[in-house]
Scaffold this active site. Structure first.
Site, PDB file in Angstrom:
ATOM      1  N   PHE A   1       4.836  13.825 -37.546  1.00 27.44           N
ATOM      2  CA  PHE A   1       3.503  12.871 -37.005  1.00 27.44           C
ATOM      3  C   PHE A   1       3.694  11.729 -35.908  1.00 27.44           C
ATOM      4  CE2 PHE A   1       1.192   9.557 -38.124  1.00 27.44           C
ATOM      5  CZ  PHE A   1      -0.234   9.556 -39.451  1.00 27.44           C
TER       6      PHE A   1
ATOM      7  N   GLU B   1     -11.189  15.185 -29.329  1.00 28.21           N
ATOM      8  CA  GLU B   1     -10.397  14.867 -30.011  1.00 28.21           C
ATOM      9  C   GLU B   1      -9.464  14.675 -30.326  1.00 28.21           C
ATOM     10  OE1 GLU B   1     -10.498  13.953 -33.610  1.00 28.21           O
ATOM     11  OE2 GLU B   1     -10.851  15.431 -34.480  1.00 28.21           O
ATOM     12  N   ASP B   2      -8.528  13.972 -30.966  1.00 25.99           N
ATOM     13  CA  ASP B   2      -7.118  13.620 -30.415  1.00 25.99           C
ATOM     14  C   ASP B   2      -6.140  15.028 -30.546  1.00 25.99           C
ATOM     15  OD1 ASP B   2      -7.155  13.371 -33.760  1.00 25.99           O
ATOM     16  OD2 ASP B   2      -6.648  11.332 -33.454  1.00 25.99           O
TER      17      ASP B   2
ATOM     18  N   ARG C   1      -1.818   2.397 -31.799  1.00 26.08           N
ATOM     19  CA  ARG C   1      -2.287   3.207 -30.549  1.00 26.08           C
ATOM     20  C   ARG C   1      -2.680   2.979 -29.193  1.00 26.08           C
ATOM     21  NH1 ARG C   1      -6.804   5.525 -34.006  1.00 26.08           N
ATOM     22  NH2 ARG C   1      -7.205   4.293 -35.903  1.00 26.08           N
TER      23      ARG C   1
ATOM     24  N   ASP D   1      -5.226  19.931 -36.692  1.00 23.10           N
ATOM     25  CA  ASP D   1      -3.840  19.399 -37.610  1.00 23.10           C
ATOM     26  C   ASP D   1      -4.177  20.635 -38.620  1.00 23.10           C
ATOM     27  OD1 ASP D   1      -1.405  19.090 -39.141  1.00 23.10           O
ATOM     28  OD2 ASP D   1      -1.937  17.441 -40.111  1.00 23.10           O
TER      29      ASP D   1
END
Ligand code: IMP
Length: 179
Positions: free
Chosen positions: A150, A97-98, A163, A101
């Site tokens: 962010f 997963e990136d 990206r 959060d």
């Protein structure tokens, strides 16, 4: 307007850490039937770099999920846009997963994949933002802990942009708050 506020993780830092994670995963899963599940689209760069640093044979597959809510805040409700092609029953599964959060996406994914009876289920995440956690989830293999900012780049987007940046950067709030 410059929308990148600050480079948080350079290409070199990411590459070094991904290499370490690949070595650790290779050692931990030696002799096991391992399926690496990349979560589209944010994990694309992390996934493709990581699998090349894993020295044991693996299968790869992908899931695409979308969380309801605005593009920079998750609501917790998750929808599967693309499911796995491979069966995972009795196999060792590592979600790639990136960002973890709030943890809500991961919580949903883990419940969903556990219902398919894998031999084991663990998580590799590039980034962790622990300050925003709403549920008790964590990555078993973690690249970096970052502050509550962010971020974009290295596969991670804001409204499908950024990206392709080779580094992870903090997005200037003016890019999403409008100014
Ligand atoms: P969670 O369900 O709140 O843990 O959200 C996880 C997902 O939200 C990640 O997989 C990302 O797709 C997205 N996300 C969370 N933080 C950021 C960020 O800083 N930039 C871009 N996407 C983010």
């Amino acid at each position: 307007m410059n929308t990148i506020q600050e480079i948080l993780l350079t290409e070199e830092q990411i590459s070094t850490r991904v290499q370490e994670l690949g070595a650790q995963i290779s050692a931990d899963y030696q002799g096991k039937d391992l399926v690496l599940v990349g979560i589209l689209k944010g994990a694309i760069c992390f996934f493709s770099d990581l699998i090349r640093k894993v020295s044991i044979p693996v299968n790869v597959d992908f899931m695409a999920v979308s969380s309801y809510g605005s593009s920079y805040q998750t609501s917790g409700a998750v929808r599967i846009l693309k499911d796995l092609d491979l069966p995972i029953e009795g196999r060792h599964v590592l979600i790639v997963e990136d960002i973890v959060d709030t943890g809500l996406t991961l919580s949903y994914l883990k419940k969903n994949l556990l219902s398919r009876n894998p031999a084991s289920l663990k998580v590799a995440a590039l980034l962790d933002k622990p300050e925003r956690r709403q549920v008790d989830e964590h990555a078993d293999y973690l690249g970096f802990t970052i502050p509550d900012e962010f971020v974009v780049g290295y596969g991670i987007d804001y409204a499908e942009q950024y990206r392709s940046l080779p580094y992870v950067a903090i997005l200037s709030p003016s890019a999403y708050l409008g100014s």
